[in-house]
Design a protein around this motif. Structure first.
Motif, PDB file in Angstrom:
ATOM      1  N   LEU A  96      10.755  -3.313   7.744  1.00 35.91           N
ATOM      2  CA  LEU A  96       9.424  -3.812   7.407  1.00 35.91           C
ATOM      3  C   LEU A  96       9.461  -4.593   6.093  1.00 35.91           C
ATOM      4  O   LEU A  96       8.859  -5.675   5.988  1.00 35.91           O
ATOM      5  N   CYS A  97      10.179  -4.068   5.102  1.00 33.76           N
ATOM      6  CA  CYS A  97      10.303  -4.772   3.819  1.00 33.76           C
ATOM      7  C   CYS A  97      11.026  -6.102   3.996  1.00 33.76           C
ATOM      8  O   CYS A  97      10.657  -7.111   3.389  1.00 33.76           O
ATOM      9  N   GLU A  98      12.053  -6.100   4.843  1.00 37.66           N
ATOM     10  CA  GLU A  98      12.787  -7.339   5.098  1.00 37.66           C
ATOM     11  C   GLU A  98      11.895  -8.367   5.776  1.00 37.66           C
ATOM     12  O   GLU A  98      11.892  -9.545   5.413  1.00 37.66           O
ATOM     13  N   VAL A 140       0.834  -1.197   0.000  1.00 38.44           N
ATOM     14  CA  VAL A 140       0.000   0.000   0.000  1.00 38.44           C
ATOM     15  C   VAL A 140       0.870   1.248   0.000  1.00 38.44           C
ATOM     16  O   VAL A 140       0.617   2.205  -0.761  1.00 38.44           O
ATOM     17  N   TYR A 141       1.894   1.268   0.838  1.00 36.63           N
ATOM     18  CA  TYR A 141       2.769   2.439   0.910  1.00 36.63           C
ATOM     19  C   TYR A 141       3.400   2.732  -0.446  1.00 36.63           C
ATOM     20  O   TYR A 141       3.367   3.880  -0.931  1.00 36.63           O
ATOM     21  N   PHE A 142       3.970   1.717  -1.087  1.00 38.57           N
ATOM     22  CA  PHE A 142       4.654   1.950  -2.363  1.00 38.57           C
ATOM     23  C   PHE A 142       3.669   2.323  -3.468  1.00 38.57           C
ATOM     24  O   PHE A 142       3.973   3.163  -4.322  1.00 38.57           O
ATOM     25  N   ARG A 143       2.495   1.740  -3.464  1.00 36.47           N
ATOM     26  CA  ARG A 143       1.507   2.083  -4.485  1.00 36.47           C
ATOM     27  C   ARG A 143       1.007   3.514  -4.313  1.00 36.47           C
ATOM     28  O   ARG A 143       0.839   4.244  -5.294  1.00 36.47           O
ATOM     29  N   LEU A 144       0.767   3.927  -3.077  1.00 35.07           N
ATOM     30  CA  LEU A 144       0.309   5.293  -2.851  1.00 35.07           C
ATOM     31  C   LEU A 144       1.419   6.303  -3.109  1.00 35.07           C
ATOM     32  O   LEU A 144       1.154   7.412  -3.603  1.00 35.07           O
ATOM     33  N   ARG A 145       2.635   5.937  -2.801  1.00 35.13           N
ATOM     34  CA  ARG A 145       3.749   6.848  -3.070  1.00 35.13           C
ATOM     35  C   ARG A 145       3.887   7.107  -4.568  1.00 35.13           C
ATOM     36  O   ARG A 145       4.186   8.224  -5.001  1.00 35.13           O
ATOM     37  N   LEU A 146       3.652   6.080  -5.371  1.00 35.32           N
ATOM     38  CA  LEU A 146       3.753   6.199  -6.822  1.00 35.32           C
ATOM     39  C   LEU A 146       2.800   7.245  -7.375  1.00 35.32           C
ATOM     40  O   LEU A 146       3.111   7.921  -8.353  1.00 35.32           O
ATOM     41  N   VAL A 147       1.629   7.386  -6.759  1.00 33.51           N
ATOM     42  CA  VAL A 147       0.632   8.332  -7.269  1.00 33.51           C
ATOM     43  C   VAL A 147       0.550   9.604  -6.417  1.00 33.51           C
ATOM     44  O   VAL A 147      -0.440  10.323  -6.449  1.00 33.51           O
ATOM     45  N   GLY A 148       1.609   9.864  -5.640  1.00 35.33           N
ATOM     46  CA  GLY A 148       1.698  11.121  -4.915  1.00 35.33           C
ATOM     47  C   GLY A 148       0.786  11.241  -3.719  1.00 35.33           C
ATOM     48  O   GLY A 148       0.393  12.349  -3.337  1.00 35.33           O
ATOM     49  N   ARG A 149       0.450  10.105  -3.073  1.00 38.73           N
ATOM     50  CA  ARG A 149      -0.494  10.136  -1.958  1.00 38.73           C
ATOM     51  C   ARG A 149       0.185   9.896  -0.610  1.00 38.73           C
ATOM     52  O   ARG A 149      -0.498   9.569   0.352  1.00 38.73           O
ATOM     53  N   CYS A 150       1.501  10.045  -0.538  1.00 39.28           N
ATOM     54  CA  CYS A 150       2.222   9.875   0.733  1.00 39.28           C
ATOM     55  C   CYS A 150       2.904  11.186   1.112  1.00 39.28           C
ATOM     56  O   CYS A 150       3.351  11.944   0.245  1.00 39.28           O
ATOM     57  N   THR A 151       2.986  11.422   2.405  1.00 44.58           N
ATOM     58  CA  THR A 151       3.782  12.521   2.944  1.00 44.58           C
ATOM     59  C   THR A 151       4.884  11.903   3.777  1.00 44.58           C
ATOM     60  O   THR A 151       4.621  11.319   4.836  1.00 44.58           O
TER      61      THR A 151
END
Length: 246
Positions: free
Chosen positions: A226-228, A163-174
């Protein structure tokens, strides 16, 4: 509305191909034609329905799911802001699963023939649609592998990472913070666990200093760890294909 290439729908369609200004203007016009707001916990497309539109998620969260007659439900994938689903409806008779909302969702409903005409007239749009399908199928494969191979803790961690990486891709993370309106019951349906088990795993991740999740907000405190833990390799999201946001 969505004019001016609104980042709300900066989806895989825009992120995985170098689209021309003409392409973007054509997509804007298509998405502005017909929009619908769907309340939380409702179907956008019911199982067995004859689909009429390709849907672009302009805002809100949803999911693909299957539900058995006795009420048991399995979430098949998440639909996040910027996603589009089922772009090739011409080959579908009736849907074999449902598309439901999690939050209030705003979708653009696009006539399949119009999107097909755009793709035939633009190599960039055709390429973007192909990559959209490729990533969607890769995500389904990863969820299947997760159900069969990962531990409960790893499954939950994978979902947070994805979820984090997908939202970051579309500019939805701070920074490392993003919206996360799922409930623990939603997580259970996505990971094949019980809500009680999900609660234990989430508490473990909190105690280990990996995440902070309160209300509708998720913060990744230690992304590498977390990724690990999740055995998360973002290859299935094909982030290396992403075009940098302008």
């Amino acid at each position: 509305m969505t004019g001016g290439h609104d980042l709300r729908y900066r989806s895989r369609l825009l992120a995985y191909s170098e689209l021309t200004e003409t392409d973007r203007t054509a997509i804007d016009a298509l998405l502005d034609q017909r929009q619908r707001i769907v309340a939380p916990r409702r179907d956008v497309v019911a199982e067995g329905e004859v689909p009429r539109f390709v849907h672009f998620v302009l805002d809100g969260w949803g999911c693909r799911y299957r539900q058995l007659p006795d009420g048991r439900r399995q979430m098949l994938s998440l639909l996040l802001p910027g996603d589009l689903f089922d772009p090739h409806l011409q080959v579908v008779g009736r849907t074999d699963h449902a598309i439901g909302t999690i939050t209030t969702m705003t979708v653009a409903e696009v006539v399949p023939e119009q999107l097909s005409a755009l793709s035939h007239g633009s190599h960039g749009i055709a390429q973007a649609l192909w990559w959209n399908d490729h990533v969607a199928m890769g995500t389904h494969r990863e969820w299947i592998a997760s159900l069969g191979l990962r531990t409960a803790r790893e499954r939950i961690a994978l979902l947070f990472c994805e979820v984090y990486f997908r939202l970051r891709l579309v500019g939805r993370c701070t920074a490392r913070t993003c919206e996360f309106p799922l409930t623990q019951a939603d997580l259970a349906e996505a990971t094949g666990l019980t809500p009680v088990h999900v609660n234990r795993m989430v508490q473990d991740l909190r105690r280990d200093g990996l995440i902070a999740w309160s209300g509708r907000t998720l913060t990744i405190l230690d992304l590498d760890r977390l990724c690990e833990m999740a055995i998360f390799t973002p290859a299935y999201l094909h982030l290396d294909r992403a075009v940098a946001a302008g």
